[in-house]
Design a protein around this motif. Structure first.
Motif, PDB file in Angstrom:
ATOM      1  N   GLU A  37       7.508 -15.752   2.595  1.00 15.29           N
ATOM      2  CA  GLU A  37       6.952 -14.710   3.463  1.00 15.29           C
ATOM      3  C   GLU A  37       6.813 -13.389   2.701  1.00 15.29           C
ATOM      4  N   ARG A  41       3.228 -11.524   2.216  1.00 17.18           N
ATOM      5  CA  ARG A  41       2.987 -10.151   2.682  1.00 17.18           C
ATOM      6  C   ARG A  41       2.595  -9.233   1.532  1.00 17.18           C
ATOM      7  N   LYS A  45      -1.000  -7.290   1.325  1.00 19.71           N
ATOM      8  CA  LYS A  45      -1.057  -5.824   1.286  1.00 19.71           C
ATOM      9  C   LYS A  45      -1.679  -5.319  -0.015  1.00 19.71           C
TER      10      LYS A  45
END
Length: 95
Positions: A37, A41, A45
């Motif tokens: 995860e 992420r 981003k």
């Protein structure tokens, strides 16, 4: 028909499940899921921040932006993680 559950989670000890082994396996699976995860992420981003027009290759400025973004993201995550763990330890000590 055997499901293989005992061999996956208990070490194959005659069908008996060892709670300690199960807990360690769960902890490893949670750690892997958390790492996946975090990576997802960070990738999302930094891609949104650094890549203006996706193409066949990254130019030099995009490569530098991605590298710096990932470094900052990891530094931030490590700082938050250390603070969180420290707080948990203090709260456990006060119980």
């Amino acid at each position: 028909m055997e499901s293989g559950f005992g061999s996956d989670f208990g070490g194959g000890g005659g069908g008996k499940l060892d709670p300690g082994v199960i807990m360690e396996q769960v902890k490893v699976q949670i750690a892997v899921a958390n790492a996946q995860e975090l990576l997802q992420r960070m990738t999302d981003k930094c891609f949104r921040k650094c890549i203006g027009k996706p193409g066949g290759a990254l130019d030099n400025s995009e490569q530098k932006c991605i590298a710096m973004c990932m470094d900052r993201y990891m530094d931030s995550w490590n700082t938050v993680s250390r603070a969180y763990n420290s707080r948990l330890q203090r709260e456990r000590a006060n119980m």
